[in-house]
Design a protein around this motif. Structure first.
Motif, short mmCIF file in Angstrom:
data_model
loop_
_atom_site.label_atom_id
_atom_site.label_comp_id
_atom_site.label_asym_id
_atom_site.label_seq_id
_atom_site.Cartn_x
_atom_site.Cartn_y
_atom_site.Cartn_z
N GLU A 24 36.12 51.13 44.63
CA GLU A 24 36.37 49.86 43.99
C GLU A 24 37.87 50.06 43.26
OE1 GLU A 24 32.96 49.20 41.75
OE2 GLU A 24 31.89 48.74 43.33
N SER A 25 38.06 50.94 42.47
CA SER A 25 39.10 50.92 41.79
C SER A 25 40.38 50.92 42.65
CB SER A 25 39.37 52.55 41.13
OG SER A 25 39.64 53.65 42.10
N MET A 26 40.32 51.63 43.97
CA MET A 26 41.41 51.29 44.77
C MET A 26 41.69 49.85 45.23
SD MET A 26 43.08 53.98 45.28
CE MET A 26 43.75 54.33 46.81
N ALA A 27 40.79 49.12 45.39
CA ALA A 27 40.68 47.80 45.65
C ALA A 27 41.20 46.95 44.64
CB ALA A 27 39.04 47.09 46.31
N ARG A 28 40.72 47.41 43.18
CA ARG A 28 41.24 46.69 42.34
C ARG A 28 42.66 46.89 42.19
NH1 ARG A 28 37.00 47.68 38.94
NH2 ARG A 28 37.87 49.59 38.34
N ARG A 29 43.10 47.98 42.13
CA ARG A 29 44.49 48.29 42.18
C ARG A 29 45.47 47.43 43.12
NH1 ARG A 29 46.53 54.22 42.45
NH2 ARG A 29 45.58 54.42 40.55
N PHE A 30 44.81 47.41 44.19
CA PHE A 30 45.79 46.67 45.13
C PHE A 30 45.48 45.38 45.40
CE2 PHE A 30 46.03 51.29 46.43
CZ PHE A 30 47.21 51.23 46.15
N ASN A 31 44.38 44.77 44.95
CA ASN A 31 44.16 43.41 44.91
C ASN A 31 44.92 42.73 43.88
OD1 ASN A 31 42.73 43.47 47.14
ND2 ASN A 31 40.54 43.31 46.13
N ASN A 32 45.38 43.18 43.07
CA ASN A 32 46.17 42.71 41.85
C ASN A 32 47.45 42.74 41.97
OD1 ASN A 32 43.73 41.77 40.67
ND2 ASN A 32 43.27 43.71 39.36
N VAL A 33 47.96 43.14 43.09
CA VAL A 33 49.37 43.33 43.12
C VAL A 33 49.78 42.57 44.31
CG1 VAL A 33 51.12 44.65 43.70
CG2 VAL A 33 49.46 45.53 42.56
N PHE A 34 50.88 41.60 43.94
CA PHE A 34 51.23 40.33 45.03
C PHE A 34 52.75 40.78 45.26
CE2 PHE A 34 47.69 38.89 43.35
CZ PHE A 34 46.94 37.91 44.30
N SER A 77 48.97 41.49 38.58
CA SER A 77 48.34 40.31 37.80
C SER A 77 47.10 40.96 37.33
CB SER A 77 48.11 38.98 38.92
OG SER A 77 47.18 38.21 38.03
N GLY A 78 46.43 40.78 36.13
CA GLY A 78 45.40 41.36 35.60
C GLY A 78 44.31 40.72 36.29
N SER A 79 44.18 39.33 36.53
CA SER A 79 42.87 38.66 37.16
C SER A 79 43.51 37.65 37.80
CB SER A 79 41.96 38.48 35.89
OG SER A 79 42.56 37.37 35.14
N GLY A 80 43.35 37.45 39.07
CA GLY A 80 43.57 36.27 40.05
C GLY A 80 44.92 36.53 40.31
N LYS A 81 45.47 35.31 41.07
CA LYS A 81 46.65 35.43 41.61
C LYS A 81 47.66 34.72 40.77
CE LYS A 81 48.76 33.85 46.14
NZ LYS A 81 48.82 33.06 47.16
N PRO A 82 48.72 35.53 40.49
CA PRO A 82 49.89 34.84 39.81
C PRO A 82 50.26 33.46 40.40
CG PRO A 82 50.88 36.77 41.16
CD PRO A 82 49.29 36.76 41.17
N SER A 83 50.60 32.56 39.31
CA SER A 83 51.02 31.18 39.89
C SER A 83 52.41 31.11 40.81
CB SER A 83 51.04 30.21 38.87
OG SER A 83 51.77 30.63 37.76
N LYS A 84 53.25 32.21 40.09
CA LYS A 84 54.62 32.08 40.71
C LYS A 84 55.06 33.57 40.66
CE LYS A 84 56.64 29.99 36.87
NZ LYS A 84 57.34 29.19 36.21
#
Ligand SMILES: [Zn+2]
Length: 53
Positions: free
Chosen positions: A6-16, A27-34
């Protein structure tokens, strides 16, 4: 080993990654708008490449 996964998923899911300038946008939470660099809205999730996946 659920916590590790979960920590790995959290780390990489928040990077765009910007598809225009390839800047990484964290992004701390969700997808950055731009993109923080060029303002483009074309962002994709960053994928981590591993030899043994
Ligand atoms: Zn950009």
């Amino acid at each position: 080993m659920a916590e590790f996964k979960e920590s790995m998923a959290r780390r990489f899911n928040n990077v765009f990654v910007c598809q225009r300038c390839n800047a990484t946008n964290r992004s701390g939470s969700g997808k950055p708008s731009k993109c923080r660099k060029c303002g483009s809205q074309r962002l994709r999730l960053k994928k981590k490449k591993r030899k043994s996946a």
